[in-house]
Design an enzyme around this catalytic site. Structure first.
Site, PDB file in Angstrom:
ATOM      1  N   TYR A 294      38.391  23.967  49.708  1.00 19.06           N
ATOM      2  CA  TYR A 294      37.913  24.378  51.030  1.00 19.06           C
ATOM      3  C   TYR A 294      36.551  23.774  51.310  1.00 19.06           C
ATOM      4  O   TYR A 294      35.829  23.343  50.419  1.00 19.06           O
ATOM      5  CB  TYR A 294      37.877  25.906  51.167  1.00 19.06           C
ATOM      6  N   CYS A 295      36.231  23.717  52.597  1.00 18.14           N
ATOM      7  CA  CYS A 295      34.913  23.282  53.070  1.00 18.14           C
ATOM      8  C   CYS A 295      34.566  24.226  54.219  1.00 18.14           C
ATOM      9  O   CYS A 295      35.036  25.358  54.251  1.00 18.14           O
ATOM     10  CB  CYS A 295      34.955  21.811  53.501  1.00 18.14           C
ATOM     11  N   ALA A 296      33.774  23.775  55.149  1.00 16.69           N
ATOM     12  CA  ALA A 296      33.394  24.645  56.258  1.00 16.69           C
ATOM     13  C   ALA A 296      34.524  24.804  57.281  1.00 16.69           C
ATOM     14  O   ALA A 296      34.824  25.910  57.710  1.00 16.69           O
ATOM     15  CB  ALA A 296      32.137  24.112  56.943  1.00 16.69           C
TER      16      ALA A 296
END
Length: 151
Positions: A116-118
């Site tokens: 995941y990231c933002a």
């Protein structure tokens, strides 16, 4: 013009046959080169197809990410350090996407990997990179941490 001698005609005939055979051999070689080129191109095409990640299978919904996380998947946060100051998923490993290539040895190949990231863009890039490096059970959280709130 004087008539050609017997030997002159014989040399012409032998030379003509040899030239015809050479042309035939050159044509055979050209066909063989083309066949080999086509086989090599087909092999490279197949190899590229195997390396191109199935994006529709890699992107998973936040609920699916929570299930994989609860089942013990390796969770990878690819955000930058200043972004992780607001918190990370428990037990997640933080490796910014820009460092991922040189830190592949920190990622287990024998587990599912939830990334995941933002917002989900960098995590998809990371999942594709890992897939192309041989990690086949990689998943990118659709919408990133902004949509995923594991319990």
């Amino acid at each position: 013009m004087p008539a050609r001698s017997f030997f002159g005609r014989l040399v012409d005939r032998v030379t003509g046959r040899a030239e015809a055979r050479l042309r035939e051999e050159e044509q055979k070689l050209a066909r063989e080169r083309e066949r080999l080129r086509q086989e090599e191109q087909a092999r490279l095409d197949d190899e590229m197809r195997r390396r191109i990640p199935p994006v529709d299978e890699i992107i998973i919904a936040p609920a699916d990410a929570t299930e994989k996380w609860a089942a013990g998947a390796f969770v990878l946060d690819v955000r930058e350090p200043y972004e992780t100051a607001h918190g990370i998923v428990p037990a997640a490993r933080v490796i910014p996407v820009g460092q991922l290539e040189r830190r592949l040895d920190e990622i287990p190949a024998d587990r599912e990997i939830v990334i995941y990231c933002a917002a989900g863009v960098r995590s998809l890039d990371a999942a594709c990179l890992l897939y192309m490096r041989g990690f086949t059970r990689v998943y990118s959280v659709d919408g990133g941490i902004s949509r995923w709130r594991p319990a």
